[in-house]
Design an enzyme around this catalytic site. Structure first.
Site: not given
Ligand code: PAF
Length: 299
Positions: A36, A38, A41, A65, A168, A202
């Site tokens: 998904a 954008h 990324h 997760q 994260q 999202r």
């Molecule tokens: O940030 C994310 O998109 C996810 O948490 C990751 C790092 C790809 C792990 O699934």
């Protein structure tokens, strides 16, 4: 399309080795994503392309997760559009495995325990989320590890994470340092739309009114950033009040924390002028969407 799609770890290893050999390359970059995609990324991928001879992006919606099954089902899957975006940016290889490839024995019995940093902020409302995220990141970092490509030296290995998910990022950096993973973690700044909203997969679930209301988060962060840059007291309370004055937004937390431990830096928030390094972090919901954002403070 020049970009290649592989779905198994064996194909990823073989193709990345072939590409490294073909390019006479000495570095490989991995961008783990859940798809998904954008512009945020795209920026991660672009940085990986610029800094490495071979750039790999993984697309995997990691069941481990997600708390609620409904969130997992609702997560947008847009593989064709994702491939087109990554191809335009110059990514060499996309690794998009099925769940069975990543977890061949079903749910793993042994997982990464993300430790105390994972219990607060995002982790407080999503128990187990960071254990699940770090477990898959550990696996993806192993899948993407480049082999020797003809030379004696192993290729340099970098992995790219967005600063938007600050908790994260801090946890991945901690895991890599604490467990000696042979990879350099590169943090890539948040990408915002022109009006300031931090991009997120999202955001597409926000109504027009909720999206407008959500702008209060970046506005409040900017207030704090301006005060930090001017060495003023941060006066977090007034910035919190600004967010709370927006009826379509429900504030979860808004704090100024140490960027590594994510512990609150209370003394910087009141009467003393701000000095040093910190991170202002915020989370709120607007309609069905949980919004997170942050800004690094450096004075
Ligand atoms: O940030 C994310 O998109 C996810 O948490 C990751 C790092 C790809 C792990 O699934």
């Amino acid at each position: 399309m020049a970009i290649q799609l592989v779905t198994t770890a064996a194909q990823l290893r073989a193709e990345s080795a072939r590409l490294l050999r073909a390019k006479g390359g000495s570095s490989q970059g991995l961008v783990p994503t859940m798809g998904a995609l954008h512009e945020g990324h795209a920026e991660l991928a672009r940085t990986a392309v610029e800094q490495n001879d071979v750039a790999v992006v993984s697309i995997f919606v990691n069941p481990l997760q997600f708390g609620e099954a409904v969130d997992l089902e609702r997560y947008p899957r847009t593989l064709d559009a994702d491939l087109a975006l990554l191809d335009a940016v110059g990514v060499d290889l996309v690794f998009a495995p099925e769940v069975q490839e990543v977890y061949p024995g079903g749910e793993p019995l042994v997982r990464i325990s993300a430790g105390p940093i994972a219990g607060k902020w995002e982790g407080a409302s999503r128990p187990g989320h960071f254990d699940g995220a770090l477990t898959v990141v550990a696996k993806l970092l192993h899948f993407g590890l480049p082999g020797a490509s003809g030379g004696v030296e192993l290729p340099a290995y970098r992995a790219y994470f967005g600063q938007k998910d600050a908790q994260q990022l801090a946890l991945v950096q901690r895991m890599v340092a604490d467990l000696n993973f042979p990879v350099q973690i590169v943090a890539v700044p948040i990408v915002r739309s022109a009006d300031g909203l931090a991009l997120s997969s999202r955001n597409r679930f926000l109504s027009a009114a909720e999206r407008e209301a959500a702008l209060v988060l970046s506005r409040a962060l900017r207030l704090i950033e301006d005060r930090a840059n001017a060495n003023q007291p941060l006066d977090l309370e007034s910035a919190r009040a600004l967010v709370e004055s927006q009826p379509l937004v429900e504030l979860d937390y808004f704090e100024v924390v140490d960027p590594l431990t994510l512990e609150p830096l209370a003394e910087n928030c009141r009467d003393t002028p701000f000095r040093g390094e910190a991170l202002a972090i915020i989370a709120a919901t607007a309609g069905p969407v949980r919004l997170i954002d942050n800004v690094p403070l450096n004075s």
